[in-house]
Design a protein around this motif. Structure first.
Motif, PDB file in Angstrom:
ATOM      1  N   LYS A 193       0.842  -1.213   0.000  1.00 40.87           N
ATOM      2  CA  LYS A 193       0.000   0.000   0.000  1.00 40.87           C
ATOM      3  C   LYS A 193       0.873   1.257   0.000  1.00 40.87           C
ATOM      4  O   LYS A 193       0.688   2.172  -0.807  1.00 40.87           O
ATOM      5  CB  LYS A 193      -0.907   0.044   1.253  1.00 40.87           C
ATOM      6  CG  LYS A 193      -1.927  -1.056   1.324  1.00 40.87           C
ATOM      7  CD  LYS A 193      -2.840  -0.917   2.521  1.00 40.87           C
ATOM      8  CE  LYS A 193      -2.150  -1.151   3.863  1.00 40.87           C
ATOM      9  NZ  LYS A 193      -1.551  -2.480   4.034  1.00 40.87           N
ATOM     10  N   SER A 194       1.835   1.274   0.928  1.00 47.62           N
ATOM     11  CA  SER A 194       2.697   2.464   1.048  1.00 47.62           C
ATOM     12  C   SER A 194       3.521   2.645  -0.228  1.00 47.62           C
ATOM     13  O   SER A 194       3.685   3.776  -0.728  1.00 47.62           O
ATOM     14  CB  SER A 194       3.629   2.324   2.254  1.00 47.62           C
ATOM     15  OG  SER A 194       2.895   2.012   3.409  1.00 47.62           O
ATOM     16  N   PHE A 195       3.991   1.525  -0.747  1.00 50.80           N
ATOM     17  CA  PHE A 195       4.778   1.538  -1.990  1.00 50.80           C
ATOM     18  C   PHE A 195       3.973   2.182  -3.133  1.00 50.80           C
ATOM     19  O   PHE A 195       4.464   3.051  -3.853  1.00 50.80           O
ATOM     20  CB  PHE A 195       5.132   0.067  -2.308  1.00 50.80           C
ATOM     21  CG  PHE A 195       5.856  -0.160  -3.590  1.00 50.80           C
ATOM     22  CD1 PHE A 195       7.242  -0.089  -3.650  1.00 50.80           C
ATOM     23  CD2 PHE A 195       5.160  -0.493  -4.756  1.00 50.80           C
ATOM     24  CE1 PHE A 195       7.916  -0.317  -4.841  1.00 50.80           C
ATOM     25  CE2 PHE A 195       5.831  -0.722  -5.946  1.00 50.80           C
ATOM     26  CZ  PHE A 195       7.210  -0.643  -5.992  1.00 50.80           C
ATOM     27  N   PHE A 226       6.159   7.548   2.212  1.00 49.33           N
ATOM     28  CA  PHE A 226       5.584   6.642   3.215  1.00 49.33           C
ATOM     29  C   PHE A 226       6.550   5.486   3.432  1.00 49.33           C
ATOM     30  O   PHE A 226       7.132   4.960   2.472  1.00 49.33           O
ATOM     31  CB  PHE A 226       4.233   6.121   2.730  1.00 49.33           C
ATOM     32  CG  PHE A 226       3.210   7.208   2.589  1.00 49.33           C
ATOM     33  CD1 PHE A 226       2.654   7.799   3.722  1.00 49.33           C
ATOM     34  CD2 PHE A 226       2.808   7.674   1.346  1.00 49.33           C
ATOM     35  CE1 PHE A 226       1.715   8.818   3.612  1.00 49.33           C
ATOM     36  CE2 PHE A 226       1.876   8.687   1.220  1.00 49.33           C
ATOM     37  CZ  PHE A 226       1.330   9.265   2.356  1.00 49.33           C
ATOM     38  N   GLU A 227       6.682   5.114   4.662  1.00 53.13           N
ATOM     39  CA  GLU A 227       7.669   4.086   4.982  1.00 53.13           C
ATOM     40  C   GLU A 227       7.240   2.727   4.445  1.00 53.13           C
ATOM     41  O   GLU A 227       6.096   2.315   4.613  1.00 53.13           O
ATOM     42  CB  GLU A 227       7.845   4.010   6.503  1.00 53.13           C
ATOM     43  CG  GLU A 227       9.097   3.281   6.885  1.00 53.13           C
ATOM     44  CD  GLU A 227       9.366   3.346   8.388  1.00 53.13           C
ATOM     45  OE1 GLU A 227      10.266   2.629   8.835  1.00 53.13           O
ATOM     46  OE2 GLU A 227       8.667   4.100   9.095  1.00 53.13           O
ATOM     47  N   ILE A 228       8.160   2.072   3.761  1.00 50.86           N
ATOM     48  CA  ILE A 228       7.877   0.708   3.307  1.00 50.86           C
ATOM     49  C   ILE A 228       8.959  -0.211   3.869  1.00 50.86           C
ATOM     50  O   ILE A 228      10.054   0.237   4.213  1.00 50.86           O
ATOM     51  CB  ILE A 228       7.831   0.587   1.761  1.00 50.86           C
ATOM     52  CG1 ILE A 228       9.168   0.969   1.130  1.00 50.86           C
ATOM     53  CG2 ILE A 228       6.739   1.420   1.168  1.00 50.86           C
ATOM     54  CD1 ILE A 228       9.215   0.715  -0.363  1.00 50.86           C
ATOM     55  N   CYS A 240       4.371  -2.488   8.959  1.00 54.93           N
ATOM     56  CA  CYS A 240       5.269  -1.338   8.839  1.00 54.93           C
ATOM     57  C   CYS A 240       4.554  -0.057   9.248  1.00 54.93           C
ATOM     58  O   CYS A 240       4.956   0.630  10.174  1.00 54.93           O
ATOM     59  CB  CYS A 240       5.775  -1.294   7.404  1.00 54.93           C
ATOM     60  SG  CYS A 240       6.762   0.120   7.048  1.00 54.93           S
ATOM     61  N   THR A 241       3.471   0.261   8.533  1.00 53.41           N
ATOM     62  CA  THR A 241       2.729   1.486   8.850  1.00 53.41           C
ATOM     63  C   THR A 241       1.862   1.229  10.085  1.00 53.41           C
ATOM     64  O   THR A 241       1.116   0.257  10.114  1.00 53.41           O
ATOM     65  CB  THR A 241       1.831   1.871   7.651  1.00 53.41           C
ATOM     66  OG1 THR A 241       2.629   1.841   6.471  1.00 53.41           O
ATOM     67  CG2 THR A 241       1.205   3.216   7.828  1.00 53.41           C
ATOM     68  N   LYS A 242       1.996   2.117  11.068  1.00 58.20           N
ATOM     69  CA  LYS A 242       1.154   1.981  12.273  1.00 58.20           C
ATOM     70  C   LYS A 242       0.309   3.239  12.410  1.00 58.20           C
ATOM     71  O   LYS A 242       0.828   4.348  12.397  1.00 58.20           O
ATOM     72  CB  LYS A 242       2.028   1.823  13.533  1.00 58.20           C
ATOM     73  CG  LYS A 242       2.961   0.634  13.523  1.00 58.20           C
ATOM     74  CD  LYS A 242       2.228  -0.689  13.630  1.00 58.20           C
ATOM     75  CE  LYS A 242       1.785  -0.987  15.051  1.00 58.20           C
ATOM     76  NZ  LYS A 242       0.867  -2.156  15.095  1.00 58.20           N
ATOM     77  N   LEU A 288      -3.586   9.416   2.421  1.00 53.30           N
ATOM     78  CA  LEU A 288      -3.565   8.798   3.741  1.00 53.30           C
ATOM     79  C   LEU A 288      -3.187   7.325   3.598  1.00 53.30           C
ATOM     80  O   LEU A 288      -3.823   6.578   2.851  1.00 53.30           O
ATOM     81  CB  LEU A 288      -4.934   8.924   4.421  1.00 53.30           C
ATOM     82  CG  LEU A 288      -5.436  10.352   4.690  1.00 53.30           C
ATOM     83  CD1 LEU A 288      -6.808  10.324   5.351  1.00 53.30           C
ATOM     84  CD2 LEU A 288      -4.460  11.124   5.578  1.00 53.30           C
ATOM     85  N   ASP A 289      -2.131   6.959   4.304  1.00 52.76           N
ATOM     86  CA  ASP A 289      -1.635   5.588   4.265  1.00 52.76           C
ATOM     87  C   ASP A 289      -1.999   4.934   5.598  1.00 52.76           C
ATOM     88  O   ASP A 289      -1.593   5.414   6.659  1.00 52.76           O
ATOM     89  CB  ASP A 289      -0.112   5.639   4.083  1.00 52.76           C
ATOM     90  CG  ASP A 289       0.481   4.267   3.888  1.00 52.76           C
ATOM     91  OD1 ASP A 289      -0.273   3.331   3.545  1.00 52.76           O
ATOM     92  OD2 ASP A 289       1.704   4.120   4.088  1.00 52.76           O
ATOM     93  N   THR A 290      -2.766   3.855   5.536  1.00 53.96           N
ATOM     94  CA  THR A 290      -3.284   3.300   6.791  1.00 53.96           C
ATOM     95  C   THR A 290      -2.514   2.048   7.213  1.00 53.96           C
ATOM     96  O   THR A 290      -1.863   1.394   6.398  1.00 53.96           O
ATOM     97  CB  THR A 290      -4.773   2.941   6.650  1.00 53.96           C
ATOM     98  OG1 THR A 290      -4.897   1.898   5.681  1.00 53.96           O
ATOM     99  CG2 THR A 290      -5.597   4.135   6.210  1.00 53.96           C
TER     100      THR A 290
HETATM  101 MG   LIG Z   1       2.454   0.581   4.780  1.00 56.30          MG
END
Ligand SMILES: [Mg+2]
Ligand SMILES: Nc1nc2c(ncn2[C@@H]2O[C@H](COP(=O)(O)OP(=O)(O)OP(=O)(O)O)[C@@H](O)[C@H]2O)c(=O)[nH]1
Length: 527
Positions: A51-53, A67-69, A76-78, A102-104
């Motif tokens: 998702k972040s990617f 966004f952190e991947i 990874c994403t919190k 928004l990255d969830t």
């Molecule tokens: Mg993520």
């Protein structure tokens, strides 16, 4: 809260130790300051599925600043992260907006509860104008049911105590199947397959109610197949190697089917993202931030979410503030333009019209469409209230009228004095009767044209209050008029004063005219 100050992202929402949603005020402030309509893209779905990617690719963030991947099997994403780069965007319909991404947090991780997943999912549904539901493999009943469950919960969300949400309040859905292993016939293959899949699923299981909820919960439903990442790299690194070390590569280095399809997917998202709408109102940053605050508060208190009244009040107060700003701008401009009245009417009207239109354009940009007419009328009556001739511009019209009248009056007085002085001079020269008429005609014509010349620029527009030359002409006529013809007086005057030697060849009427004129002018000047 934000441990990534140098990045293009900031944490918006996290979980406290009681499982409540906590908003990062710094992030909310950022949204609040977006003085424009917002388009909100939210990626939601199972953990560790790119998702972040995908969001990074969407806005060209490299993995260092976006966004952190990560490539390890740990969530990874919190919480929910948000982009903090100002992204001006136009969708394919030309709607202009500031994009918020928004990255969830990935769902179904072992560390999080079902309840938390549910909050993240519901929040994603409510905050987004474009919701990307990320799953892997192909469309499955399981994934559809998870999404349907969230749409059912969202039925508890109401605009206010009497009205439910309708599909216009919800986002457009894009369901993306990652790692699709089969042949992808065309770019619409994912969409067509999703339609078919949903139809069979709801029909076979006789899930009409679920279907209704589901359909009602999205403005539009779209699907996309993204193949397994067969990334190719110019250095010949294998796809697996690339994925494991994806953080350290640049987008430009990639090629291959996955990369091409990823770019097509991003294109689709950019084309279709819409402005966030609630209760048929397009939301701007400040309203959207309050919307988030309210939704989070109600979710935390497990209350039915009643958002509409709040949104209405906020939009209205925003519209009022904008109107006040525009009114001030208009008045200041008018003061500036009309600091040196009197002014030619045509110029005055065109300056006012230009400023008013400029203000109306600005108002259109700032005020929610459904309030536009109301606020346009309010603004117009502030400028020009035709009914009772009030409005700020009328004050200038009135001032201009008075100043032009004053100017004309003064000019008239000056010319009147001049006329009298020259007539006096002429009359004191006893030998004036023969060419008196010609002389008087010339003089008054000269004076009339001098007057016209002087006031011409103030009288060019006939539709506006104009200086009537007639008034001046009438006054001049009065000055020249022979009103009280008296033969006795005339004779007396001729006898006693003897300053006028009349020409015996002049017809008696003309003679009377001149002499009476001389008398009245003399009377006038001797007062
Ligand atoms: Mg993520
Ligand atoms: N299999 C697969 N891996 C991908 C895909 N896209 C990216 N990845 C890789 O998957 C790993 C996880 O990517 P993320 O973007 O961190 O995944 P995520 O869904 O945001 O993960 P969470 O934040 O933990 O939910 C990275 O190594 C990516 O390079 C994809 O389409 N398929």
């Amino acid at each position: 809260m934000n441990d990534k100050k140098d990045k293009n992202v900031i944490k918006l929402i996290e979980q406290n130790n009681q499982g409540k949603l906590i908003i990062n005020n710094e992030a909310l402030e950022f949204i609040q300051n977006l003085n424009d309509h917002v388009g909100v893209i939210v990626a939601v779905g199972k953990k560790r599925l790119g998702k972040s990617f995908m969001l990074n690719r969407l806005v060209d963030f490299d993995s260092q600043n976006g966004f952190e991947i990560s490539h390890i099997d740990e969530p990874c994403t919190k919480g929910i992260f948000m982009s903090t780069k100002i992204i001006d965007h136009s969708n394919k319909r030309g709607d202009k907006m500031k994009l918020i991404l928004l990255d969830t947090e990935g769902l179904e991780s072992k560390e999080s509860s079902k309840e938390w997943d549910c909050k993240i999912f519901v929040l994603s549904l409510l905050m987004s104008s474009y919701l990307i539901y990320n799953t892997n493999g192909t469309y499955t009943r399981d994934d559809l049911e998870k999404l349907s469950f969230v749409t059912k919960i969202s039925q508890n969300i109401r605009k206010n105590s009497s009205s439910e949400m309708d599909k216009n309040d919800f986002p457009e859905l894009l369901w993306v199947c990652r790692d699709y292993k089969f042949e992808i016939k065309n770019d619409d293959a994912g969409r067509d397959a999703l339609k078919e899949f949903m139809k069979t699923h709801f029909e076979t299981d006789n899930l009409n109610k679920t279907k209704d909820f589901f359909i009602k919960s999205f403005k539009n439903i779209d699907g996309f197949y993204l193949p397994y990442p067969d990334l190719e790299h110019k250095n010949g690194l294998s796809s697996k190697k690339l994925l494991l070390g994806i953080e350290s590569y640049k987008w430009d280095d990639f090629s291959g089917e996955f990369y091409d399809q990823l770019n097509i997917l991003c294109h689709k998202i950019r084309d279709n993202v819409q402005i966030k709408i609630f209760n048929r109102k397009k939301l701007k940053g400040n309203i959207f931030s309050e919307f988030i605050r309210k939704v989070v508060e109600d979710l935390n208190n497990e209350k039915t979410i009643l958002v509409v009244d709040l949104v209405e009040v906020l939009i209205k107060s925003d519209a009022n503030r904008n109107l006040e700003e525009i009114k001030k701008y208009y008045s200041d401009k008018l003061e500036e333009f009309f600091s040196k009245l009197p002014m030619e009417w045509k110029l005055m009207n065109s300056l006012e019209e230009k400023t008013r239109n400029e203000c109306l354009d600005e108002l259109k940009k700032k005020i929610e469409e459904s309030y536009l007419k109301e606020y346009e009328d309010l603004f117009k009556s502030y400028c020009l209230n035709e009914k009772d001739k009030s409005g700020i511009f009328f004050a200038f019209i009135e001032k201009n009228k008075l100043l032009i009248e004053k100017l004309c009056y003064e000019e008239f007085q000056r010319l009147e004095l001049e006329y009298k002085a020259r007539m006096n001079e002429k009359l004191s020269n006893g030998n004036c009767i023969e060419n008196f008429e010609c002389y008087e005609n010339d003089l008054s014509n000269n004076i009339l044209s001098e007057f016209k010349e002087k006031v011409k620029e103030f009288s060019t527009n006939k539709t506006e209050p104009v200086i009537e030359f007639r008034i001046f002409e009438d006054k001049l006529k009065n000055l020249r008029e022979i009103s009280d013809f008296s033969k006795i007086f005339l004779e007396k005057y001729l006898e006693n004063e003897g300053i006028v030697k009349f020409h015996t060849k002049l017809p008696i009427q003309k003679l009377k005219f001149f002499i009476t004129f001389v008398l009245s002018v003399k009377n006038l000047f001797c007062k």
